[in-house]
Motif scaffolding. Structure first.
Motif, short mmCIF file in Angstrom:
data_model
loop_
_atom_site.label_atom_id
_atom_site.label_comp_id
_atom_site.label_asym_id
_atom_site.label_seq_id
_atom_site.Cartn_x
_atom_site.Cartn_y
_atom_site.Cartn_z
N CYS A 56 7.68 -102.84 34.74
CA CYS A 56 9.06 -102.58 34.36
C CYS A 56 9.98 -103.46 35.20
O CYS A 56 9.62 -103.89 36.29
CB CYS A 56 9.37 -101.10 34.58
SG CYS A 56 11.04 -100.67 34.08
N CYS B 209 12.37 -102.62 36.84
CA CYS B 209 12.78 -101.94 38.06
C CYS B 209 11.75 -102.14 39.17
O CYS B 209 11.97 -101.70 40.29
CB CYS B 209 12.98 -100.45 37.80
SG CYS B 209 11.46 -99.56 37.42
N HIS C 100 8.50 -93.67 30.55
CA HIS C 100 9.31 -94.30 31.59
C HIS C 100 10.43 -95.14 30.97
O HIS C 100 11.55 -95.16 31.47
CB HIS C 100 8.42 -95.19 32.46
CG HIS C 100 9.19 -95.94 33.51
ND1 HIS C 100 9.64 -95.34 34.68
CD2 HIS C 100 9.62 -97.22 33.56
CE1 HIS C 100 10.29 -96.24 35.39
NE2 HIS C 100 10.31 -97.39 34.74
N CYS D 241 13.99 -94.72 32.43
CA CYS D 241 14.33 -95.71 33.45
C CYS D 241 15.77 -96.17 33.29
O CYS D 241 16.15 -96.68 32.23
CB CYS D 241 13.37 -96.89 33.36
SG CYS D 241 13.71 -98.13 34.63
N HIS E 160 16.64 -99.67 32.04
CA HIS E 160 16.65 -100.00 30.61
C HIS E 160 17.79 -99.32 29.89
O HIS E 160 18.38 -99.87 28.98
CB HIS E 160 15.32 -99.61 29.97
CG HIS E 160 14.20 -100.52 30.38
ND1 HIS E 160 13.99 -101.75 29.82
CD2 HIS E 160 13.25 -100.37 31.32
CE1 HIS E 160 12.95 -102.32 30.40
NE2 HIS E 160 12.49 -101.51 31.31
ZN LIG Z 1 11.66 -98.82 35.21
#
Ligand SMILES: [Zn+2]
Length: 66
Positions: free
Chosen positions: A19, A21, A43, A47, A50
């Motif tokens: 991801c 992140c 997720h 998250c 996103h």
């Molecule tokens: Zn993430």
């Protein structure tokens, strides 16, 4: 999200989920891959990286591709 499922059943499928992140997970084996895909999708919906990235997409009901 990178899932490798070889057509040869003798080969163990693997998947790598990452991801923006910085979250990254790997799965080996069919069952773990399936769980990782579900976990990755979950997720993606939670998250903040996103949900904040494409605010216009959420308002129009569009979903970001995996
Ligand atoms: Zn993430």
């Amino acid at each position: 999200m990178d899932v490798i499922c070889p057509p040869d059943w003798r080969t163990v499928p693997t998947a790598t989920s990452w991801c923006s992140c910085g979250r990254m997970r790997r799965a080996v084996g069919r069952r773990q891959v399936v769980e990782l895909v579900a976990d990755h999708n979950t997720h993606r919906t939670t998250c903040h990286h996103h949900t904040n990235r494409h605010p216009q997409a959420t308002t129009t009901g569009r979903r970001a591709a995996a």
